[in-house]
Design a protein around this motif. Structure first.
Motif, PDB file in Angstrom:
ATOM      1  N   ARG A 113      -6.660   2.013  -1.529  1.00 53.66           N
ATOM      2  CA  ARG A 113      -5.899   2.772  -2.529  1.00 53.66           C
ATOM      3  C   ARG A 113      -4.708   1.993  -3.066  1.00 53.66           C
ATOM      4  O   ARG A 113      -3.864   2.545  -3.773  1.00 53.66           O
TER       5      ARG A 113
ATOM      6  N   GLY B 293      -4.801  -0.503  -5.134  1.00 53.51           N
ATOM      7  CA  GLY B 293      -4.999  -0.991  -6.504  1.00 53.51           C
ATOM      8  C   GLY B 293      -6.257  -1.816  -6.664  1.00 53.51           C
ATOM      9  O   GLY B 293      -6.879  -1.803  -7.716  1.00 53.51           O
TER      10      GLY B 293
ATOM     11  N   PHE C 193     -10.878  -2.344  -2.620  1.00 54.48           N
ATOM     12  CA  PHE C 193     -11.795  -3.105  -1.755  1.00 54.48           C
ATOM     13  C   PHE C 193     -12.281  -2.193  -0.630  1.00 54.48           C
ATOM     14  O   PHE C 193     -11.512  -1.392  -0.098  1.00 54.48           O
TER      15      PHE C 193
ATOM     16  N   LYS D 234     -13.460  -4.861   5.417  1.00 55.49           N
ATOM     17  CA  LYS D 234     -12.280  -5.651   5.777  1.00 55.49           C
ATOM     18  C   LYS D 234     -12.056  -5.607   7.291  1.00 55.49           C
ATOM     19  O   LYS D 234     -11.840  -6.628   7.939  1.00 55.49           O
TER      20      LYS D 234
ATOM     21  N   ASN E  57       0.836  -2.001   3.971  1.00 50.72           N
ATOM     22  CA  ASN E  57       1.541  -2.342   2.742  1.00 50.72           C
ATOM     23  C   ASN E  57       2.214  -1.087   2.180  1.00 50.72           C
ATOM     24  O   ASN E  57       1.571  -0.226   1.588  1.00 50.72           O
TER      25      ASN E  57
ATOM     26  N   SER F  60       5.701  -0.604  -5.568  1.00 48.83           N
ATOM     27  CA  SER F  60       6.691  -0.878  -6.632  1.00 48.83           C
ATOM     28  C   SER F  60       6.108  -0.771  -8.031  1.00 48.83           C
ATOM     29  O   SER F  60       6.782  -1.122  -9.004  1.00 48.83           O
TER      30      SER F  60
ATOM     31  N   TYR G 120       8.716  -6.676  -6.917  1.00 49.82           N
ATOM     32  CA  TYR G 120       7.396  -6.057  -7.136  1.00 49.82           C
ATOM     33  C   TYR G 120       6.277  -6.933  -6.590  1.00 49.82           C
ATOM     34  O   TYR G 120       5.326  -6.456  -5.982  1.00 49.82           O
ATOM     35  N   ILE G 121       6.429  -8.251  -6.759  1.00 48.20           N
ATOM     36  CA  ILE G 121       5.342  -9.154  -6.386  1.00 48.20           C
ATOM     37  C   ILE G 121       5.066  -9.119  -4.879  1.00 48.20           C
ATOM     38  O   ILE G 121       3.969  -9.455  -4.435  1.00 48.20           O
TER      39      ILE G 121
ATOM     40  N   GLY H 277       4.352  -6.740  -3.152  1.00 48.17           N
ATOM     41  CA  GLY H 277       3.248  -5.829  -2.854  1.00 48.17           C
ATOM     42  C   GLY H 277       1.918  -6.554  -2.845  1.00 48.17           C
ATOM     43  O   GLY H 277       0.958  -6.103  -2.234  1.00 48.17           O
TER      44      GLY H 277
ATOM     45  N   GLU I  23      -0.651  -8.881  -1.439  1.00 43.47           N
ATOM     46  CA  GLU I  23      -0.751  -9.061   0.009  1.00 43.47           C
ATOM     47  C   GLU I  23      -0.277 -10.423   0.527  1.00 43.47           C
ATOM     48  O   GLU I  23       0.395 -10.497   1.561  1.00 43.47           O
TER      49      GLU I  23
ATOM     50  N   VAL J  33      -4.894  -5.953   5.985  1.00 39.95           N
ATOM     51  CA  VAL J  33      -3.778  -5.399   5.218  1.00 39.95           C
ATOM     52  C   VAL J  33      -4.302  -4.208   4.443  1.00 39.95           C
ATOM     53  O   VAL J  33      -5.313  -4.284   3.760  1.00 39.95           O
ATOM     54  N   ASN J  34      -3.640  -3.090   4.639  1.00 46.82           N
ATOM     55  CA  ASN J  34      -4.048  -1.850   3.955  1.00 46.82           C
ATOM     56  C   ASN J  34      -2.851  -1.104   3.414  1.00 46.82           C
ATOM     57  O   ASN J  34      -1.760  -1.125   3.997  1.00 46.82           O
ATOM     58  N   ASN J  35      -3.112  -0.382   2.355  1.00 49.90           N
ATOM     59  CA  ASN J  35      -2.122   0.470   1.724  1.00 49.90           C
ATOM     60  C   ASN J  35      -1.887   1.716   2.607  1.00 49.90           C
ATOM     61  O   ASN J  35      -2.757   2.127   3.370  1.00 49.90           O
TER      62      ASN J  35
ATOM     63  N   THR K 297      -4.486   4.504   1.968  1.00 46.94           N
ATOM     64  CA  THR K 297      -5.788   4.117   2.532  1.00 46.94           C
ATOM     65  C   THR K 297      -5.812   4.488   4.014  1.00 46.94           C
ATOM     66  O   THR K 297      -6.767   5.103   4.510  1.00 46.94           O
TER      67      THR K 297
ATOM     68  N   GLY L  51      -2.854 -11.193  -9.398  1.00 42.92           N
ATOM     69  CA  GLY L  51      -3.071 -10.006 -10.215  1.00 42.92           C
ATOM     70  C   GLY L  51      -1.913  -9.679 -11.140  1.00 42.92           C
ATOM     71  O   GLY L  51      -2.125  -9.014 -12.157  1.00 42.92           O
ATOM     72  N   LEU L  52      -0.682 -10.130 -10.824  1.00 43.72           N
ATOM     73  CA  LEU L  52       0.430  -9.781 -11.721  1.00 43.72           C
ATOM     74  C   LEU L  52       0.207 -10.404 -13.094  1.00 43.72           C
ATOM     75  O   LEU L  52       0.191  -9.713 -14.103  1.00 43.72           O
TER      76      LEU L  52
HETATM   77  C1  LIG Z   1       1.253  -7.664  -8.344  1.00 40.48           C
HETATM   78  C2  LIG Z   1       0.597  -6.855  -7.276  1.00 40.48           C
HETATM   79  C3  LIG Z   1       1.320  -5.848  -6.664  1.00 40.48           C
HETATM   80  C4  LIG Z   1       0.732  -5.080  -5.656  1.00 40.48           C
HETATM   81  N1  LIG Z   1       1.473  -4.094  -5.080  1.00 40.48           N
HETATM   82  C5  LIG Z   1       0.910  -3.355  -4.096  1.00 40.48           C
HETATM   83  C6  LIG Z   1       1.661  -2.340  -3.447  1.00 40.48           C
HETATM   84  O1  LIG Z   1       2.832  -2.106  -3.775  1.00 40.48           O
HETATM   85  N2  LIG Z   1       1.077  -1.623  -2.469  1.00 40.48           N
HETATM   86  C7  LIG Z   1      -0.224  -1.876  -2.081  1.00 40.48           C
HETATM   87  O2  LIG Z   1      -0.718  -1.231  -1.172  1.00 40.48           O
HETATM   88  N3  LIG Z   1      -0.956  -2.820  -2.682  1.00 40.48           N
HETATM   89  C8  LIG Z   1      -0.423  -3.570  -3.658  1.00 40.48           C
HETATM   90  N4  LIG Z   1      -1.159  -4.557  -4.234  1.00 40.48           N
HETATM   91  C9  LIG Z   1      -2.535  -4.802  -3.728  1.00 40.48           C
HETATM   92  C10 LIG Z   1      -2.518  -5.666  -2.458  1.00 40.48           C
HETATM   93  O3  LIG Z   1      -2.543  -7.041  -2.827  1.00 40.48           O
HETATM   94  C11 LIG Z   1      -3.719  -5.382  -1.551  1.00 40.48           C
HETATM   95  O4  LIG Z   1      -4.890  -5.427  -2.315  1.00 40.48           O
HETATM   96  C12 LIG Z   1      -3.637  -4.027  -0.862  1.00 40.48           C
HETATM   97  O5  LIG Z   1      -2.431  -3.875  -0.153  1.00 40.48           O
HETATM   98  C13 LIG Z   1      -4.799  -3.901   0.118  1.00 40.48           C
HETATM   99  O6  LIG Z   1      -4.806  -2.623   0.686  1.00 40.48           O
HETATM  100  P1  LIG Z   1      -5.955  -1.578   0.350  1.00 40.48           P
HETATM  101  O7  LIG Z   1      -7.275  -2.312   0.519  1.00 40.48           O
HETATM  102  O8  LIG Z   1      -5.768  -0.513   1.354  1.00 40.48           O
HETATM  103  O9  LIG Z   1      -5.749  -1.134  -1.051  1.00 40.48           O
HETATM  104  C14 LIG Z   1      -0.610  -5.335  -5.256  1.00 40.48           C
HETATM  105  C15 LIG Z   1      -1.328  -6.351  -5.883  1.00 40.48           C
HETATM  106  C16 LIG Z   1      -0.743  -7.100  -6.887  1.00 40.48           C
HETATM  107  C17 LIG Z   1      -1.542  -8.169  -7.539  1.00 40.48           C
END
Ligand SMILES: Cc1cc2nc3c(=O)[nH]c(=O)nc-3n(C[C@H](O)[C@H](O)[C@H](O)COP(=O)(O)O)c2cc1C
Ligand code: SF4
Ligand code: FES
Length: 612
Positions: A249, A251, A254, A259, A276, A280, A364-365, A367, A369, A402-404, A407, A587-588
């Motif tokens: 969740r 973004g 995956f 994982k 994570n 931001s 912001y960046i 976030g 992983e 690494v997970n949100n 998630t 991704g940014l």
């Molecule tokens: C610029 C950028 C900012 C991101 N910010 C976050 C964030 O704040 N929180 C987050 O969980 N994932 C963020 N992600 C995605 C993470 O890189 C990563 O895919 C995620 O933490 C994996 O967890 P998930 O599989 O549970 O989603 C960001 C990705 C990018 C490219």
């Protein structure tokens, strides 16, 4: 290491801040007595130590940095690169009180814009000390309090440092907070509208169960999932999560089970887990509410994830602007440790796992992983090239899950009910429920939990409908997302539904703009956001985000345009977007043009569509 210090001396207060945090200096702290290996072991303390210095003094001076660098064996130039990377730190003198005021997309639609104008009138320009009053204010990107329509964060440095979230923020209440004596300012709890009715799963305890009490969490069924996980074994947990088809969740969507399986299979040790919680993305506030209102659920879910992936240690990286979430997570972890739910022998089952809290500092960046790993390790939060992926070489070079936050919270129901039962909610490719952060011009902004597949229109209705006469546009997925036109409101909110509409759900942002909202201002704010938040590591993004913003200001008629006029400006904008998408490391940069291009294509914000 070759350390070059400047002649700047630290003050007694700066030394106290660093030494109280790192403990008394030992003789072996002296540079000559330490080898490279020992020095590297300390590097990960750099960010927390910078926080300690900044929270005590209000800013990071050369002298203070020299002292910190001597203690950690980090070259000062390197540490300056880290300190100057983060928005919450200042390497220039700054008063002890700083008011960060959100001027981002949602607050600009609401009372936030008025607050910035009021402050400019009464206190002077952003970033300057208010004469004789010992405080300063500065504009800030989204503070993750968007449902309130205006937001501020007051940081008060000193021996009793404090952070104070204020939302909704008005000239009256920020003035009141600024006038208060530091020890009297407390974290203020506020009610957030959270809805979901029958589909409340992730939010079932939010606002109902005391988030500071383990007993309350246990009474509400807490830790049944961990017990079940220990019964079915690590491979059983991985099987259920794969079966559930849970997608991340954060973004990137995956598959979570894949994982976990990949990390569990890695022979390198130790395995690590990162939650994570850096949330931001402008318009996102779901993870904050979960951390503030249901922190034990996150601790329990992290413990299950660690068990499944044989992870020995976990980190939760909490956004620096979230003091209440940080306090609640820290409290939950400490209580869980005291009660044997973390530590060497969890639930007397011989399973060892513990969690450390790390605080971001306004980037912001971080976030992303791999940027997050660098941040924890004490480096600038710059993304790494992938591969290697985190499952092979992640935090400290070790296999890492690494997970949100959101998630992870889903995992509790998956373990309790089984993956098959979980996937009955939602759609074929998007299983379960989703938290949507609905804000802007709606009657009831807030966090809404709905099954995947509900249409955008139904979600907006659930949030009380549009405030004003009609919808002009909806920003789906945040600054990195897509503007949707009124004709697209029947798009199903699922990963596949969004994909079919050439959009993305991102982190679940839904910002509604009514017919009188200023889309041009929103587009310019998004361009500014990406220019400011680009880490600057790769050229397409570092230069592209600057050129994109400059070009939009020319289109807006605020700066002189080239003689060749708007049509070729639009071609140039499309080219910049293409280069950022194709050639950026992370991704940014790859998404920095998507919302802007969609606005220009669908709404002719500046009088013409982007040429593909
Ligand atoms: C610029 C950028 C900012 C991101 N910010 C976050 C964030 O704040 N929180 C987050 O969980 N994932 C963020 N992600 C995605 C993470 O890189 C990563 O895919 C995620 O933490 C994996 O967890 P998930 O599989 O549970 O989603 C960001 C990705 C990018 C490219
Ligand atoms: S795309 Fe942007 S944020 Fe990502 S690594 Fe390159 S410069 Fe940094
Ligand atoms: S808090 Fe202002 S836009 Fe999110």
């Amino acid at each position: 290491l070759d350390l070059h210090f400047t002649n700047a001396e630290s003050t007694p207060e700066e030394r106290a801040a660093v030494d109280e945090f790192l403990g008394p200096a030992l003789v072996r702290d002296a540079h000559v007595a330490r080898g490279g290996h020992a020095a590297r072991e300390q590097r990960h303390m750099l960010l927390p130590a910078l926080h300690a210095l900044s929270r005590r003094i209000g800013w990071i001076s050369e002298g203070g940095l020299n002292h910190l660098c001597r203690r950690l064996d980090v070259p000062p130039a390197d540490a300056f690169g880290v300190a100057s990377f983060y928005g919450l730190f200042s390497t220039k003198p700054r008063p002890k009180k700083t008011l960060h005021v959100c001027d981002d997309i949602v607050c600009a639609l609401g009372a936030g814009a008025r607050l910035c104008a009021d402050l400019e009138r009464s206190a002077g320009p952003s970033g300057e000390e208010v004469r004789n009053e010992g405080w300063t204010w500065q504009r800030s990107p989204c503070l993750g309090l968007c449902e309130h329509g205006s937001a501020a964060l007051l940081t008060v440095a000193g021996a009793q440092a404090l952070e104070h979230q204020i939302a909704p923020a008005t000239l009256e209440n920020v003035t009141e907070a600024l006038a208060g004596e530091s020890p009297e300012l407390k974290l203020r709890h506020y009610k957030t509208p959270a809805s979901g009715g029958e589909s409340r799963r992730l939010l079932r305890r939010v606002g109902r169960v005391n988030p500071e009490s383990l007993d309350a969490y246990l009474e509400a069924g807490g830790y049944a999932a961990l017990r079940r996980a220990l019964e079915i074994g690590a491979s059983g947990v991985v099987r259920e999560v794969i079966d559930s088809k849970l997608m991340g969740r954060g973004g990137a969507a995956f598959p979570t089970g894949r994982k976990w399986e990949a990390v569990a299979k890695e022979s390198a040790r130790p395995h690590l887990l990162v939650c994570n919680a850096d949330e931001s993305e402008p318009g996102t506030f779901k993870d904050r509410i979960l951390m503030e209102e249901d922190p034990f659920a996150i601790v329990e879910a992290m413990t299950i994830a660690a068990f499944a992936g044989s992870c020995e240690k976990g980190y939760v990286y909490v956004r620096g602007e979230y003091p209440l979430a940080l306090a609640r997570m820290t409290n939950a972890i400490e209580i869980a440790r005291e009660k044997g739910l973390l530590g060497d022998n969890i639930l007397q089952r011989g399973f060892a796992f513990d969690i450390e809290v790390r605080r971001g500092a306004g980037a912001y960046i971080c976030g992303e992983e791999t940027a997050l790993f660098n941040s924890i390790e004490g480096y600038r939060g710059e993304p790494r090239n992938k591969p290697p992926f985190p499952v092979q070489r992640g935090l400290f070079g070790k296999p890492t899950i690494v997970n949100n936050v959101e998630t992870l919270v889903n995992v509790l129901d998956i373990v309790l009910e089984g993956g098959e039962a979980f996937r009955k909610t939602g759609t074929a490719e998007s299983t379960g429920t989703k938290l949507f952060c609905v804000s802007g011009d709606v009657v009831k902004p807030g966090l809404h939990e709905v099954p995947f597949g509900m249409t955008l229109r139904a979600l907006i209705d659930r949030a009380g409908g549009v405030r004003g006469k009609a919808v002009q546009a909806v920003l789906l997925g945040g600054a990195a997302g897509t503007f949707m036109a009124p004709g697209e409101l029947d798009t199903p909110l699922s990963f596949e539904g969004a994909r079919a509409a050439s959009a993305t759900l991102g982190s679940g942002v839904v910002i509604v703009f009514n017919e009188s909202a200023d889309l041009k201002a929103a587009v310019l704010r998004i361009a500014k956001f990406f220019r400011e938040e680009s880490c600057g590591q790769c050229v397409p993004c570092r230069v592209g985000t600057v050129r994109q913003e400059e070009l939009l200001h020319r289109l807006a008629g605020e700066t002189p345009t080239f003689a060749r006029g708007a049509p070729s400006e639009l071609e140039l904008l499309a080219e910049i977007g293409q280069v950022m998408r194709d050639a950026s490391i992370c991704g940014l940069g790859q998404t920095a043009s998507s919302a802007i291009e969609s606005a220009l294509a669908k709404f002719a914000v500046f009088g013409g569509a982007v040429k593909a």
